[in-house]
Design a protein around this motif. Structure first.
Motif, PDB file in Angstrom:
ATOM      1  N   ASN A  14       0.782  -1.235   0.000  1.00 53.40           N
ATOM      2  CA  ASN A  14       0.000   0.000   0.000  1.00 53.40           C
ATOM      3  C   ASN A  14       0.812   1.283   0.000  1.00 53.40           C
ATOM      4  O   ASN A  14       0.273   2.329  -0.331  1.00 53.40           O
ATOM      5  N   ASP A  15       2.079   1.265   0.345  1.00 51.75           N
ATOM      6  CA  ASP A  15       2.851   2.505   0.389  1.00 51.75           C
ATOM      7  C   ASP A  15       3.350   2.956  -0.988  1.00 51.75           C
ATOM      8  O   ASP A  15       3.337   4.151  -1.298  1.00 51.75           O
ATOM      9  N   PHE A  16       3.794   2.022  -1.789  1.00 51.68           N
ATOM     10  CA  PHE A  16       4.381   2.358  -3.090  1.00 51.68           C
ATOM     11  C   PHE A  16       3.394   3.093  -4.009  1.00 51.68           C
ATOM     12  O   PHE A  16       3.735   4.138  -4.569  1.00 51.68           O
ATOM     13  N   PRO A  17       2.156   2.606  -4.161  1.00 54.31           N
ATOM     14  CA  PRO A  17       1.218   3.326  -5.026  1.00 54.31           C
ATOM     15  C   PRO A  17       0.896   4.732  -4.503  1.00 54.31           C
ATOM     16  O   PRO A  17       0.690   5.655  -5.297  1.00 54.31           O
ATOM     17  N   VAL A  18       0.861   4.896  -3.196  1.00 53.83           N
ATOM     18  CA  VAL A  18       0.600   6.224  -2.633  1.00 53.83           C
ATOM     19  C   VAL A  18       1.667   7.198  -3.109  1.00 53.83           C
ATOM     20  O   VAL A  18       1.361   8.301  -3.585  1.00 53.83           O
ATOM     21  N   ALA A  19       2.922   6.793  -2.987  1.00 56.99           N
ATOM     22  CA  ALA A  19       4.021   7.650  -3.417  1.00 56.99           C
ATOM     23  C   ALA A  19       3.957   7.910  -4.921  1.00 56.99           C
ATOM     24  O   ALA A  19       4.159   9.046  -5.378  1.00 56.99           O
ATOM     25  N   LEU A  20       3.659   6.869  -5.696  1.00 51.55           N
ATOM     26  CA  LEU A  20       3.592   7.030  -7.154  1.00 51.55           C
ATOM     27  C   LEU A  20       2.453   7.949  -7.580  1.00 51.55           C
ATOM     28  O   LEU A  20       2.634   8.804  -8.459  1.00 51.55           O
ATOM     29  N   LEU A  21       1.284   7.773  -6.979  1.00 51.33           N
ATOM     30  CA  LEU A  21       0.135   8.607  -7.365  1.00 51.33           C
ATOM     31  C   LEU A  21       0.365  10.061  -6.978  1.00 51.33           C
ATOM     32  O   LEU A  21       0.051  10.979  -7.744  1.00 51.33           O
ATOM     33  N   PHE A  22       0.933  10.282  -5.795  1.00 50.10           N
ATOM     34  CA  PHE A  22       1.257  11.649  -5.390  1.00 50.10           C
ATOM     35  C   PHE A  22       2.288  12.246  -6.354  1.00 50.10           C
ATOM     36  O   PHE A  22       2.145  13.388  -6.811  1.00 50.10           O
ATOM     37  N   ALA A  23       3.323  11.471  -6.696  1.00 46.24           N
ATOM     38  CA  ALA A  23       4.355  11.945  -7.630  1.00 46.24           C
ATOM     39  C   ALA A  23       3.753  12.225  -9.001  1.00 46.24           C
ATOM     40  O   ALA A  23       4.125  13.216  -9.657  1.00 46.24           O
ATOM     41  N   ALA A  24       2.820  11.398  -9.444  1.00 49.46           N
ATOM     42  CA  ALA A  24       2.179  11.621 -10.746  1.00 49.46           C
ATOM     43  C   ALA A  24       1.481  12.971 -10.778  1.00 49.46           C
ATOM     44  O   ALA A  24       1.568  13.705 -11.776  1.00 49.46           O
ATOM     45  N   VAL A  25       0.809  13.315  -9.694  1.00 50.44           N
ATOM     46  CA  VAL A  25       0.108  14.604  -9.618  1.00 50.44           C
ATOM     47  C   VAL A  25       1.120  15.753  -9.618  1.00 50.44           C
ATOM     48  O   VAL A  25       0.948  16.754 -10.321  1.00 50.44           O
ATOM     49  N   VAL A  26       2.193  15.604  -8.857  1.00 50.29           N
ATOM     50  CA  VAL A  26       3.232  16.642  -8.808  1.00 50.29           C
ATOM     51  C   VAL A  26       3.856  16.814 -10.189  1.00 50.29           C
ATOM     52  O   VAL A  26       4.035  17.951 -10.662  1.00 50.29           O
ATOM     53  N   PHE A  27       4.192  15.704 -10.848  1.00 49.75           N
ATOM     54  CA  PHE A  27       4.763  15.792 -12.199  1.00 49.75           C
ATOM     55  C   PHE A  27       3.792  16.472 -13.160  1.00 49.75           C
ATOM     56  O   PHE A  27       4.191  17.288 -13.994  1.00 49.75           O
ATOM     57  N   ASP A  28       2.515  16.137 -13.074  1.00 52.11           N
ATOM     58  CA  ASP A  28       1.518  16.716 -13.967  1.00 52.11           C
ATOM     59  C   ASP A  28       1.421  18.224 -13.776  1.00 52.11           C
ATOM     60  O   ASP A  28       1.389  18.986 -14.753  1.00 52.11           O
ATOM     61  N   PHE A  29       1.371  18.661 -12.528  1.00 45.99           N
ATOM     62  CA  PHE A  29       1.338  20.104 -12.279  1.00 45.99           C
ATOM     63  C   PHE A  29       2.651  20.764 -12.694  1.00 45.99           C
ATOM     64  O   PHE A  29       2.648  21.866 -13.234  1.00 45.99           O
ATOM     65  N   GLY A  30       3.767  20.066 -12.453  1.00 42.11           N
ATOM     66  CA  GLY A  30       5.060  20.595 -12.885  1.00 42.11           C
ATOM     67  C   GLY A  30       5.128  20.765 -14.396  1.00 42.11           C
ATOM     68  O   GLY A  30       5.645  21.764 -14.902  1.00 42.11           O
ATOM     69  N   TRP A  48       0.535   5.384 -14.359  1.00 44.50           N
ATOM     70  CA  TRP A  48       0.383   3.980 -14.748  1.00 44.50           C
ATOM     71  C   TRP A  48       0.789   3.060 -13.607  1.00 44.50           C
ATOM     72  O   TRP A  48       0.041   2.161 -13.205  1.00 44.50           O
ATOM     73  N   ALA A  49       2.008   3.256 -13.106  1.00 43.98           N
ATOM     74  CA  ALA A  49       2.530   2.385 -12.052  1.00 43.98           C
ATOM     75  C   ALA A  49       1.701   2.515 -10.772  1.00 43.98           C
ATOM     76  O   ALA A  49       1.433   1.516 -10.092  1.00 43.98           O
ATOM     77  N   GLY A  50       1.279   3.734 -10.450  1.00 47.72           N
ATOM     78  CA  GLY A  50       0.473   3.949  -9.253  1.00 47.72           C
ATOM     79  C   GLY A  50      -0.890   3.287  -9.338  1.00 47.72           C
ATOM     80  O   GLY A  50      -1.379   2.718  -8.359  1.00 47.72           O
ATOM     81  N   VAL A  51      -1.507   3.344 -10.502  1.00 51.41           N
ATOM     82  CA  VAL A  51      -2.816   2.706 -10.681  1.00 51.41           C
ATOM     83  C   VAL A  51      -2.682   1.182 -10.583  1.00 51.41           C
ATOM     84  O   VAL A  51      -3.463   0.531  -9.879  1.00 51.41           O
ATOM     85  N   LEU A  52      -1.694   0.620 -11.264  1.00 50.60           N
ATOM     86  CA  LEU A  52      -1.497  -0.838 -11.178  1.00 50.60           C
ATOM     87  C   LEU A  52      -1.184  -1.267  -9.746  1.00 50.60           C
ATOM     88  O   LEU A  52      -1.768  -2.225  -9.223  1.00 50.60           O
ATOM     89  N   GLY A  53      -0.285  -0.557  -9.099  1.00 51.90           N
ATOM     90  CA  GLY A  53       0.067  -0.886  -7.722  1.00 51.90           C
ATOM     91  C   GLY A  53      -1.083  -0.655  -6.757  1.00 51.90           C
ATOM     92  O   GLY A  53      -1.266  -1.410  -5.796  1.00 51.90           O
ATOM     93  N   GLY A  54      -1.862   0.385  -7.009  1.00 47.36           N
ATOM     94  CA  GLY A  54      -3.011   0.673  -6.154  1.00 47.36           C
ATOM     95  C   GLY A  54      -4.045  -0.437  -6.209  1.00 47.36           C
ATOM     96  O   GLY A  54      -4.594  -0.835  -5.176  1.00 47.36           O
ATOM     97  N   VAL A 122      -5.792  12.623  -4.579  1.00 50.29           N
ATOM     98  CA  VAL A 122      -4.791  12.716  -3.509  1.00 50.29           C
ATOM     99  C   VAL A 122      -5.482  12.878  -2.155  1.00 50.29           C
ATOM    100  O   VAL A 122      -5.071  12.266  -1.161  1.00 50.29           O
ATOM    101  N   VAL A 123      -6.555  13.662  -2.112  1.00 48.66           N
ATOM    102  CA  VAL A 123      -7.329  13.783  -0.871  1.00 48.66           C
ATOM    103  C   VAL A 123      -7.875  12.406  -0.484  1.00 48.66           C
ATOM    104  O   VAL A 123      -7.826  12.012   0.691  1.00 48.66           O
ATOM    105  N   GLY A 124      -8.360  11.654  -1.464  1.00 46.91           N
ATOM    106  CA  GLY A 124      -8.848  10.299  -1.207  1.00 46.91           C
ATOM    107  C   GLY A 124      -7.759   9.379  -0.688  1.00 46.91           C
ATOM    108  O   GLY A 124      -7.986   8.589   0.228  1.00 46.91           O
ATOM    109  N   VAL A 125      -6.567   9.486  -1.248  1.00 47.62           N
ATOM    110  CA  VAL A 125      -5.434   8.682  -0.780  1.00 47.62           C
ATOM    111  C   VAL A 125      -5.140   9.012   0.688  1.00 47.62           C
ATOM    112  O   VAL A 125      -4.926   8.107   1.505  1.00 47.62           O
ATOM    113  N   CYS A 126      -5.151  10.298   1.020  1.00 49.99           N
ATOM    114  CA  CYS A 126      -4.883  10.709   2.410  1.00 49.99           C
ATOM    115  C   CYS A 126      -5.955  10.171   3.357  1.00 49.99           C
ATOM    116  O   CYS A 126      -5.641   9.661   4.436  1.00 49.99           O
TER     117      CYS A 126
END
Length: 169
Positions: A14-30, A48-54, A122-126
């Motif tokens: 459960n930790d890896f997808p959280v980090a990936l999904l948060f990073a995906a959002v940061v990258f997208d805004f970046g 992709w990786a966050g969704v599969l891992g999630g 991300v709010v849902g993940v939190c």
């Protein structure tokens, strides 16, 4: 499997997808802020990786639910945790599916809609993580009853710190 039971697999996954999904959002805004194609693609691949891992974490959680000792209080919290995980993963899955459908070339308005949805995700993940933490740290979900009983007895016996050790209590 590999010496792990379902609750431990859920904890591992459960930790890896959280980090990936948060990073995906940061990258997208970046990518939006700095107009960098490399950040856009970093966001897509981490999504992709966050969704599969999630989804792997969701499946492991469902298996863990059937494997752990629990009463009504834990069961209700597990149901809330599961519902929120499904909603959260649904949000990120829809974002990924839409981006794939549009071949990752979304019009500006759709980009901002998917970004807004990703913030909601991300709010849902939190919230999902908070519920999982409550299950573990306030209700000892996943700890077998025998192990918990032994730990309660061990704590009741007390512990003396050696000279120089700080007592954190």
């Amino acid at each position: 499997m590999l010496g792990y039971d379902a609750p431990r697999w859920h904890a591992v996954l459960n930790d890896f997808p959280v980090a990936l999904l948060f990073a995906a959002v940061v990258f997208d805004f970046g990518a939006a802020i700095w107009k960098r194609e490399s950040l856009k693609w970093a966001g897509i691949w981490t999504l992709w990786a966050g969704v599969l891992g999630g989804w792997a974490a969701v499946v492991a959680g469902k298996l863990a639910e059937k494997a752990i000792d629990h009463g009504d209080a834990i069961h209700e919290l597990m149901e809330q945790h599961e519902r929120q995980a499904l909603v959260t993963m649904g949000i990120f899955t829809v974002i990924l599916a839409w981006k794939m459908y549009r071949r990752f070339a979304l019009p500006t308005m759709e980009e901002w809609v998917t970004r807004a949805l990703s913030v909601l995700g991300v709010v849902g993940v939190c919230y999902t993580g908070s519920m999982g933490g409550k299950l573990m740290f306030e209700h000892a979900a996943g700890i077998p009853t025998k192990t918990l009983e032994a730990e309660v007895q061990n704590r009741a016996a007390g512990h003396q710190h050696e000279a120089g050790e700080e007592d954190e209590d």
